[in-house]
Every structure is written in structure tokens, then in C-alpha cells.
Design a protein around this motif. Structure first.
Motif, PDB file in Angstrom:
ATOM      1  N   ALA A 126      11.636  -7.359  18.938  1.00 27.19           N
ATOM      2  CA  ALA A 126      10.731  -7.859  19.836  1.00 27.19           C
ATOM      3  C   ALA A 126      11.361  -8.890  20.817  1.00 27.19           C
ATOM      4  N   LYS A 127      12.073  -9.610  19.969  1.00 26.67           N
ATOM      5  CA  LYS A 127      12.710 -10.851  20.634  1.00 26.67           C
ATOM      6  C   LYS A 127      13.803 -10.147  21.688  1.00 26.67           C
ATOM      7  N   GLN A 128      14.419  -9.268  21.326  1.00 25.98           N
ATOM      8  CA  GLN A 128      15.592  -8.569  22.321  1.00 25.98           C
ATOM      9  C   GLN A 128      14.923  -7.885  23.269  1.00 25.98           C
ATOM     10  N   ARG A 129      13.488  -7.297  23.067  1.00 29.66           N
ATOM     11  CA  ARG A 129      12.672  -6.638  24.259  1.00 29.66           C
ATOM     12  C   ARG A 129      12.273  -7.549  25.275  1.00 29.66           C
ATOM     13  N   LEU A 130      11.958  -8.928  24.585  1.00 35.76           N
ATOM     14  CA  LEU A 130      11.539  -9.950  25.627  1.00 35.76           C
ATOM     15  C   LEU A 130      12.767 -10.198  26.420  1.00 35.76           C
ATOM     16  N   ILE A 164       0.750  -1.395  -0.133  1.00 38.41           N
ATOM     17  CA  ILE A 164      -0.168  -0.040   0.090  1.00 38.41           C
ATOM     18  C   ILE A 164       0.886   1.291   0.156  1.00 38.41           C
ATOM     19  N   TRP A 165       1.892   1.146   0.707  1.00 39.00           N
ATOM     20  CA  TRP A 165       2.887   2.500   0.889  1.00 39.00           C
ATOM     21  C   TRP A 165       3.388   2.885  -0.598  1.00 39.00           C
ATOM     22  N   LYS A 166       3.866   1.509  -1.340  1.00 41.13           N
ATOM     23  CA  LYS A 166       4.439   1.763  -2.757  1.00 41.13           C
ATOM     24  C   LYS A 166       3.437   2.177  -3.527  1.00 41.13           C
ATOM     25  N   ALA A 167       2.112   1.651  -3.543  1.00 41.17           N
ATOM     26  CA  ALA A 167       0.937   2.296  -4.306  1.00 41.17           C
ATOM     27  C   ALA A 167       0.650   3.738  -4.160  1.00 41.17           C
ATOM     28  N   ILE A 168       0.807   4.049  -2.985  1.00 45.64           N
ATOM     29  CA  ILE A 168       0.382   5.531  -2.701  1.00 45.64           C
ATOM     30  C   ILE A 168       1.778   6.415  -2.984  1.00 45.64           C
ATOM     31  N   PHE A 169       2.887   6.031  -2.687  1.00 44.15           N
ATOM     32  CA  PHE A 169       4.183   6.656  -2.931  1.00 44.15           C
ATOM     33  C   PHE A 169       5.131   5.937  -3.762  1.00 44.15           C
ATOM     34  N   PRO A 170       5.092   5.899  -4.904  1.00 41.53           N
ATOM     35  CA  PRO A 170       5.723   4.850  -5.824  1.00 41.53           C
ATOM     36  C   PRO A 170       7.295   5.346  -6.028  1.00 41.53           C
ATOM     37  N   THR A 171       7.521   6.434  -5.613  1.00 35.11           N
ATOM     38  CA  THR A 171       8.891   6.815  -5.804  1.00 35.11           C
ATOM     39  C   THR A 171       9.784   6.986  -4.347  1.00 35.11           C
ATOM     40  N   LYS A 172       8.937   6.747  -3.488  1.00 39.17           N
ATOM     41  CA  LYS A 172       9.373   6.855  -1.997  1.00 39.17           C
ATOM     42  C   LYS A 172      10.186   5.517  -1.559  1.00 39.17           C
ATOM     43  N   ASN A 173      11.240   5.470  -0.649  1.00 38.29           N
ATOM     44  CA  ASN A 173      11.509   4.151   0.036  1.00 38.29           C
ATOM     45  C   ASN A 173      10.626   4.155   1.003  1.00 38.29           C
ATOM     46  N   LEU A 174      10.669   2.590   1.895  1.00 38.73           N
ATOM     47  CA  LEU A 174       9.775   2.393   2.741  1.00 38.73           C
ATOM     48  C   LEU A 174      10.107   3.147   3.844  1.00 38.73           C
ATOM     49  N   PRO A 175       9.173   3.484   4.869  1.00 38.23           N
ATOM     50  CA  PRO A 175       9.717   4.405   6.092  1.00 38.23           C
ATOM     51  C   PRO A 175      10.269   3.539   7.121  1.00 38.23           C
ATOM     52  N   GLU A 176      11.284   4.167   7.403  1.00 39.54           N
ATOM     53  CA  GLU A 176      12.433   3.807   8.128  1.00 39.54           C
ATOM     54  C   GLU A 176      12.209   3.860   9.725  1.00 39.54           C
ATOM     55  N   TYR A 177      11.053   4.856  10.175  1.00 41.88           N
ATOM     56  CA  TYR A 177      10.638   4.693  11.383  1.00 41.88           C
ATOM     57  C   TYR A 177       9.729   3.567  11.865  1.00 41.88           C
ATOM     58  N   LEU A 178       9.311   2.804  10.796  1.00 37.67           N
ATOM     59  CA  LEU A 178       8.740   1.478  11.044  1.00 37.67           C
ATOM     60  C   LEU A 178       9.675   0.434  10.713  1.00 37.67           C
ATOM     61  N   ASN A 179      11.002   0.690  10.533  1.00 41.54           N
ATOM     62  CA  ASN A 179      11.730  -0.449  10.309  1.00 41.54           C
ATOM     63  C   ASN A 179      11.492  -1.097   9.009  1.00 41.54           C
ATOM     64  N   GLU A 180      11.241  -0.106   8.147  1.00 42.59           N
ATOM     65  CA  GLU A 180      10.955  -0.351   6.499  1.00 42.59           C
ATOM     66  C   GLU A 180       9.872  -1.424   6.589  1.00 42.59           C
ATOM     67  N   LEU A 181       9.091  -1.587   7.400  1.00 39.03           N
ATOM     68  CA  LEU A 181       7.968  -2.591   7.424  1.00 39.03           C
ATOM     69  C   LEU A 181       8.437  -4.068   7.210  1.00 39.03           C
ATOM     70  N   ARG A 182       9.591  -4.454   7.515  1.00 43.32           N
ATOM     71  CA  ARG A 182      10.233  -5.605   7.518  1.00 43.32           C
ATOM     72  C   ARG A 182      10.022  -6.498   8.570  1.00 43.32           C
ATOM     73  N   PHE A 183       9.525  -7.849   8.362  1.00 44.97           N
ATOM     74  CA  PHE A 183       9.395  -8.674   9.320  1.00 44.97           C
ATOM     75  C   PHE A 183      10.280  -9.044  10.379  1.00 44.97           C
ATOM     76  N   GLU A 184      11.772  -9.403   9.672  1.00 39.07           N
ATOM     77  CA  GLU A 184      12.748 -10.083  10.234  1.00 39.07           C
ATOM     78  C   GLU A 184      13.233  -8.550  11.392  1.00 39.07           C
ATOM     79  N   LEU A 185      13.376  -7.348  11.028  1.00 42.61           N
ATOM     80  CA  LEU A 185      13.761  -6.358  11.642  1.00 42.61           C
ATOM     81  C   LEU A 185      12.930  -6.158  12.997  1.00 42.61           C
ATOM     82  N   ASN A 186      11.449  -6.085  12.730  1.00 42.17           N
ATOM     83  CA  ASN A 186      10.644  -5.673  13.975  1.00 42.17           C
ATOM     84  C   ASN A 186      10.413  -7.220  14.776  1.00 42.17           C
ATOM     85  N   TYR A 187      10.443  -8.108  14.106  1.00 39.87           N
ATOM     86  CA  TYR A 187      10.583  -9.524  14.799  1.00 39.87           C
ATOM     87  C   TYR A 187      11.855  -9.626  15.855  1.00 39.87           C
TER      88      TYR A 187
END
Length: 288
Positions: free
Chosen positions: A270-274, A244-267
Motif C-alpha cells: 500500500a505504501k508503494q501504491r501511494l 480462522i483460516w487455520k481453524a478451518i484448514f489446519p493443514t493448509k498454508n496461509l493464502p498467498e493471493y492475500l499475501n498470507e494475510l501478513r500485515f507487513e506485506l500488505n502495508y
């Protein structure tokens, strides 16, 4: 806005921070060392919170992943405990052991269910954030209908709200330079099984968890099923959010503040937080 007026009108500014967009507009050419594409409404801390950033959808995403890893951690401990007690014949029929395993079973369901709710809450907050950010940055050149749509309202009916699917299509029409809808989300035009699954089964399961009734999706499930549903929801949520991000913003990179919406980075975060929470709970971080 005059700075004196601003601080008079914002009594809690030192507790809640100031809007990132306001800072950029007020102080020309201000460069702040923050991730790309922070939304206008991001709060920047002052005083003892100086430099800290606060974005609601980021909190929700962190919550969702933390609940997911808590579910997995409890699921793993439950099975290890079950295998441990099976090795001793004296444990058979022990009511304390049975109660412990039953509670662990229910706790897996609890964390999984709350994880699914949080992932869907993040998704809605993420879509709303995109609309509100564009609204704030372009308010002077938007039509009344566009303003309503960006705030989630129907064209000329400010008390009627767009569905999340309708909102995604309106965002493309308003924000994209070519004003076209390249990603169809509404029920009649969905072409991807992933979208059918997310807006069908996953949304129904989330709705059942939030406001259950007997004619909705069942929330009585085996722990294995709950873990599978939560994990699948986490992957689908980020995949669809990226698309959806790329559909709305076709020329923008993925948002860094959400860790580029990457599963591995966010997961992994969370493991470190645990692990860190476990150290606090076990009083492992002690200075002499």
C-alpha cells in the motif's frame, strides 16, 4: 460443459474472465502459475487481460490498506504543516490556514473511517469466499443444509441468513475433516479479548459509519483517535483472519493471493501504491 455452450452462455467472458475453478475442472491436470488456494470464483483474464487474476476480497484488502496509509500520510502532512505555520506570528488567526488544517483534520477522519469499513468488508468477503469456494468444489456431495450454510443461509430457512459469527462456526463443522468447532466465535462462548474487540467495538464503529444513528458509536473523534482505531482494526482483521483460516484448514498454508494475510506485506504494498500514485499526480513519470 461444452466450450461452445460455455462461451454462448457467458457473453462478457472476455471482459470479466473465466472462473479459475471451471478452468481446473474443464482442462484436466491444468497447472497455472498462480498463488496457492485461489478460490473457485477467481476470474482469470482472457485476450488483452490474459493471465491476470481478479478476486474480490483481494481488492477490498488492498483498498483497506491504501486508505490506511492515506490516512497516515494526511495525518503526518497535517502535523508538519501545523508546525510550519506555528513558526510565524503572522499566521495566527489566518482564516485560510485554519480552513486548511480543519479540512486536513476531517480528511484524516474520512480515510480512517473508510479504511475501517473496508477492512470489515474484506473480512466478510473473505469468510463468504471460503464458503462459496467449498460449495462449488463439493456441490455433488453436500447435503441441502450444508449447501445453505456454505452460502450463508440458515439450515432450512433459505431466506434467513447466518450472522458472520455463526457462519465461521458452520464452516468449521462442514469443511474440517473431524467436523469439530475449534474456534468459538459466538457471543456467549468468546474467550479471546481480541474477538470481543473485533466483533464488539470495531464492528459497532463500522456499523455506525455505514448506517449511523445517535444511539450508536460516535463518529466524531479526534484525528489521533481515528488513526489509532484504523491501525488497530487493520492488525486485528488480519490476525483474526489468519486464525480462522487455520481453524478451518489446519493443514493448509496461509493464502498467498492475500499475501498470507501478513500485515507487513500488505502495508508495504500500500505504501508503494501511494508513492506510485504520487508520481502520477506530480507527473514525475515522463519519457522524453
Amino acid at each position: 460443459m461444452n466450450l461452445i455452450v460455455f462461451f454462448k452462455c457467458n457473453k462478457n467472458v472476455y471482459s470479466k474472465g473465466v472462473e479459475y475453478g471451471w478452468l481446473i475442472e474443464t482442462f484436466n491436470h491444468l497447472k497455472l502459475p498462480y498463488p496457492n488456494y485461489l478460490p473457485y470464483q477467481t476470474k482469470i483474464g482472457l485476450g488483452v487481460h490474459a493471465g491476470k487474476i481478479s478476486v474480490e476480497e483481494e481488492f477490498l484488502l488492498k483498498d483497506a490498506f491504501y486508505l490506511l496509509v492515506k490516512a497516515e500520510d494526511t495525518f503526518d502532512k497535517m502535523h508538519r504543516y501545523a508546525n510550519f505555520v506555528k513558526g510565524n506570528e503572522n499566521n495566527k488567526g489566518n482564516q485560510y490556514i485554519l480552513r486548511a488544517l480543519t479540512n486536513a483534520n476531517q480528511t484524516v477522519a474520512t480515510y480512517s473511517r473508510l479504511s475501517i469499513i473496508s477492512f470489515y468488508s474484506f473480512f466478510e468477503a473473505f469468510i463468504n469466499s471460503i464458503g462459496y469456494d467449498y460449495y462449488c468444489r463439493n456441490i455433488d456431495r453436500l447435503t441441502k443444509i450444508q449447501k445453505n450454510n456454505l452460502l450463508g443461509r440458515k439450515d432450512n430457512k433459505p431466506n434467513d441468513f447466518l450472522s458472520i459469527e455463526e457462519k465461521i462456526e458452520r464452516l468449521q463443522q462442514i469443511i474440517r475433516e473431524d467436523k469439530t468447532v475449534v474456534l468459538r466465535i459466538n457471543k456467549k462462548k468468546r474467550t479471546s479479548n481480541d474477538y470481543r474487540l473485533f466483533f464488539g467495538e470495531m464492528k459497532k464503529l463500522r456499523n455506525s459509519s455505514v448506517h449511523f444513528s445517535p444511539n450508536k458509536e460516535s463518529i466524531w473523534r479526534k484525528p489521533d483517535d481515528w488513526i489509532e482505531k484504523a491501525h488497530k482494526t487493520s492488525i486485528l482483521t488480519l490476525q483474526i483472519s489468519r486464525e480462522i483460516w487455520k481453524a478451518i484448514f489446519p493443514t493448509k498454508n496461509l493464502p498467498e493471493y492475500l499475501n498470507e494475510l501478513r500485515f507487513e506485506l500488505n502495508y508495504n504494498l500500500a505504501k508503494q501504491r501511494l508513492q506510485d500514485v504520487g508520481k502520477v499526480e506530480n507527473k514525475e513519470i515522463i519519457s522524453d
